[in-house]
Enzyme design. Structure first.
Site, mmCIF file in Angstrom:
data_model
loop_
_atom_site.group_PDB
_atom_site.id
_atom_site.type_symbol
_atom_site.label_atom_id
_atom_site.label_comp_id
_atom_site.label_asym_id
_atom_site.label_seq_id
_atom_site.Cartn_x
_atom_site.Cartn_y
_atom_site.Cartn_z
ATOM 1 N N GLU A 1 -53.580 -23.336 -60.854
ATOM 2 C CA GLU A 1 -52.885 -24.590 -60.564
ATOM 3 C C GLU A 1 -51.628 -24.716 -61.426
ATOM 4 O OE1 GLU A 1 -53.339 -27.422 -58.383
ATOM 5 O OE2 GLU A 1 -54.188 -25.705 -57.334
ATOM 6 N N HIS B 1 -57.338 -29.736 -58.162
ATOM 7 C CA HIS B 1 -56.392 -29.423 -59.245
ATOM 8 C C HIS B 1 -57.085 -29.045 -60.544
ATOM 9 C CE1 HIS B 1 -52.677 -29.313 -61.411
ATOM 10 N NE2 HIS B 1 -52.987 -30.340 -62.181
ATOM 11 N N ASP C 1 -52.067 -26.214 -65.094
ATOM 12 C CA ASP C 1 -51.127 -27.329 -65.015
ATOM 13 C C ASP C 1 -49.973 -27.101 -65.999
ATOM 14 O OD1 ASP C 1 -50.699 -30.103 -63.782
ATOM 15 O OD2 ASP C 1 -50.754 -30.639 -65.897
#
Length: 309
Positions: free
Chosen positions: A134, A278, A110
């Site tokens: 991700e 995710h 992320d």
């Protein structure tokens, strides 16, 4: 495995949490392991170093693992700042300087990937390798942003003045809804309580609201989009070892697109973890941890070879 790799020998210490003054605040971090290369774990939104808790034990026997809570997250301080991407860069740089961290193997997910890419673009000589999943990148269209249309609509709402404040600051939707919906297994109350703890008030949730508004989508915000594009150009040119994980269907990227992305990089391996969204660390901690631990000797060998070249 080649005997010339001289892989790090298994030596580990129990995880220890520490707090250190950084700029006008403090940053908290978990450290484990006693020898081998430094492995820096960078989390995203709205998580903390806690998300690496079941991965670090696999890696700690082979390296010095450091997992900070980004400023405003976890047990780190919450100074009165805007919590833009560039603020996180500033605090992370100061954190690395304070701990005298020079050469690192980066592990990121992320927004941690955006920080890792930016660090690698500016200081490629300090990067031993990069494992990521991700990841953040410039999204030319909203349709490119997420695997699920519902998530795209949620992020559009989060970026809308007034609406985002209601959803995040008042309703804490990112922690209470987005996080558990992005993990395939059911999160326990104890696990969720750890993620809730840093954000008890609307004021404390400012960092969580800011980052969705920093996501470089359709060229906005312009400064973040420009930096992200620059960092990805540097990523494509880089030669240090890379390892990309993906889940199916994923969230920011699906497995087929991730495989193609890895093929477009130099020295990048790809692992499809199977079903995942995710927060892959919550669904595939053991697989990720084992893969990184197995990959470390390759990273060590690659850097030894570069030094001899």
């Amino acid at each position: 495995m080649s005997s010339k790799a001289n892989p790090p020998q298994p030596v580990a210490t129990a995880p220890k949490r520490s707090q250190i003054p950084i700029l006008d605040s403090t940053m908290s971090y978990v450290e484990a392991g006693a020898s081998g290369p430094t492995v820096l774990f960078l989390h995203g939104n709205p998580t903390s170093s806690h998300i690496w808790r079941n991965i670090i034990p696999h890696v700690a026997p082979f390296g010095r693992c450091i997992a900070p809570d980004l400023i405003g997250y976890g047990q780190s301080g919450k100074p009165d700042i805007d919590y833009r991407f560039f603020d996180h860069v500033r605090y992370l740089d100061a954190f690395l300087d304070a701990l005298d961290i020079r050469d690192v193997l980066l592990v990121a997910q992320d927004w941690g990937t955006a920080l890792a890419f930016h660090l690698a673009a500016r200081r490629p000589q300090r990067v031993l390798g990069l494992a990521f999943m991700e990841f953040i990148r410039p999204f030319e269209r909203w349709e490119d942003f997420h695997q699920r249309p519902q998530a795209r609509e949620m992020f559009k709402a989060l970026r809308t003045p007034g609406v985002g404040e209601k959803l995040v600051l008042e309703d804490n939707v990112f922690v209470e809804k987005v996080l558990p919906a992005s993990v395939l297994r059911a999160m326990s109350d104890d696990e969720m309580d750890v993620y809730r703890a840093p954000f008890p008030t609307p004021q404390s949730r400012k960092p969580v609201l800011r980052l969705p508004r920093e996501m470089p989508i359709e060229g906005q915000p312009a400064d973040v989009a420009a930096i992200s594009a620059h960092d990805h150009r540097a990523l494509r040119l880089s030669t240090y070892p890379k390892l990309l994980f993906a889940g199916d269907p994923g969230a920011l990227i699906g497995p087929q697109a991730a495989r193609e992305f890895a093929a477009g990089l130099k020295n990048c391996s790809f692992i499809n973890l199977g079903p995942g969204a995710h927060y892959l660390q919550e669904d595939h901690a053991d697989a990720i941890g084992r893969a990184i631990a197995s990959w470390l000797p390759e990273v060590v060998l690659a850097n030894q070879t570069d030094e001899l070249a």
